[in-house]
Scaffold this active site. Structure first.
Site, PDB file in Angstrom:
ATOM      1  N   CYS A 104       9.923 -52.258 -19.257  1.00 56.03           N
ATOM      2  CA  CYS A 104       9.466 -53.575 -19.689  1.00 56.03           C
ATOM      3  C   CYS A 104       9.443 -53.655 -21.216  1.00 56.03           C
ATOM      4  O   CYS A 104      10.493 -53.658 -21.846  1.00 56.03           O
ATOM      5  CB  CYS A 104       8.123 -53.903 -19.051  1.00 56.03           C
ATOM      6  SG  CYS A 104       7.708 -55.667 -19.078  1.00 56.03           S
ATOM      7  N   HIS A 141       8.832 -52.458 -13.051  1.00 59.65           N
ATOM      8  CA  HIS A 141       7.861 -51.387 -13.280  1.00 59.65           C
ATOM      9  C   HIS A 141       7.842 -50.378 -12.125  1.00 59.65           C
ATOM     10  O   HIS A 141       7.125 -50.578 -11.137  1.00 59.65           O
ATOM     11  CB  HIS A 141       6.457 -51.981 -13.425  1.00 59.65           C
ATOM     12  CG  HIS A 141       6.217 -52.723 -14.681  1.00 59.65           C
ATOM     13  ND1 HIS A 141       5.679 -52.144 -15.808  1.00 59.65           N
ATOM     14  CD2 HIS A 141       6.442 -54.020 -14.999  1.00 59.65           C
ATOM     15  CE1 HIS A 141       5.566 -53.057 -16.764  1.00 59.65           C
ATOM     16  NE2 HIS A 141       6.023 -54.198 -16.304  1.00 59.65           N
ATOM     17  N   GLU A 163       6.390 -47.520 -12.202  1.00 62.17           N
ATOM     18  CA  GLU A 163       5.062 -46.890 -12.187  1.00 62.17           C
ATOM     19  C   GLU A 163       4.033 -47.724 -11.437  1.00 62.17           C
ATOM     20  O   GLU A 163       2.975 -47.224 -11.054  1.00 62.17           O
ATOM     21  CB  GLU A 163       4.590 -46.610 -13.626  1.00 62.17           C
ATOM     22  CG  GLU A 163       4.031 -47.793 -14.395  1.00 62.17           C
ATOM     23  CD  GLU A 163       5.086 -48.752 -14.924  1.00 62.17           C
ATOM     24  OE1 GLU A 163       4.701 -49.701 -15.636  1.00 62.17           O
ATOM     25  OE2 GLU A 163       6.286 -48.567 -14.640  1.00 62.17           O
TER      26      GLU A 163
END
Length: 221
Positions: free
Chosen positions: A86, A193, A195
């Protein structure tokens, strides 16, 4: 394996990235942007999402000139692995480690939802997935519209450097590009994302596979 996660003022996904690395078996060190050198023995650098320096000027532009980023660039130039997610992707384009730029979303609105991605290209970051596999990861950005000139886009396509594509383009990115890798395939920038999809409580664990594959790769290097 040891990973460094860079922290800027305004980072808000640094801890999420650190947890994803830790769950995959990495020892993690958080590195403040004013440091000038990475910790010794680093195998991988993570540049997290967020709004570094409040996204003033351009997204990632100030962070790209932070003291620690000079050493991140040197690390990458020597063949080190770097993951930018990002805002981290925006930082990597601002440094020149990856080509192109991230512009305002086509509808000029912030987007925050889970989207579909198709795994494309071959790199250490995508080896945990099947070629062409569709996965789901969250996005949360206002400036995720990937743009490059036609010659650069053609080069990325021809070299197999498009790592992920949107299955339903949410932001206007050229050729549905959601993530790209460097020429040596050791630097990945992506807007979604991984994560945030690394634990069952997140709704799916499609992102955890990216980090787990990196652990296996580096353990056997």
């Amino acid at each position: 394996m040891k990973a460094a996660v860079i922290v800027f003022p305004g980072s808000n996904c640094d801890r999420d990235m650190a947890v994803a690395y830790e769950q995959a078996g990495f020892e993690v060190e958080m590195v403040w942007h004013k440091e000038t050198t990475l910790p010794s023995g680093i195998d991988m650098v993570g540049v997290p999402g967020g709004f570094s320096f409040g996204d003033y000027l351009r997204c990632g532009a100030i962070a790209a000139n932070a003291p620690i980023v000079r050493d991140v660039k040197a690390f990458a130039d020597k063949g080190g692995y770097v993951l930018g997610v990002c805002n981290g992707f925006q930082v990597l384009t601002e440094t020149g480690l990856l080509p192109g730029a991230l512009l305002r979303n086509a509808e000029l609105k912030y987007i925050c939802r889970t989207i579909g991605l198709k795994v494309d290209g071959q790199s250490v970051f995508t080896q945990g997935y099947e070629q062409g596999e569709e996965i789901a990861l969250p996005i949360a950005h206002h400036d995720g519209n990937y743009h490059a000139d036609d010659a650069t886009l053609d080069m990325l396509e021809a070299d197999g450097r498009v790592a992920f594509r949107y299955t339903d383009n949410p932001n206007g990115s050229a050729r549905d590009i959601a993530g790209i890798v460097s020429a040596n395939r050791r630097v990945l920038g992506m807007m979604p994302h991984p994560e945030r999809a690394s634990e069952a409580a997140h709704g799916n664990q499609d992102g955890a596979r990216l980090f787990a594959n990196l652990t296996e790769l580096l353990a056997n290097a």
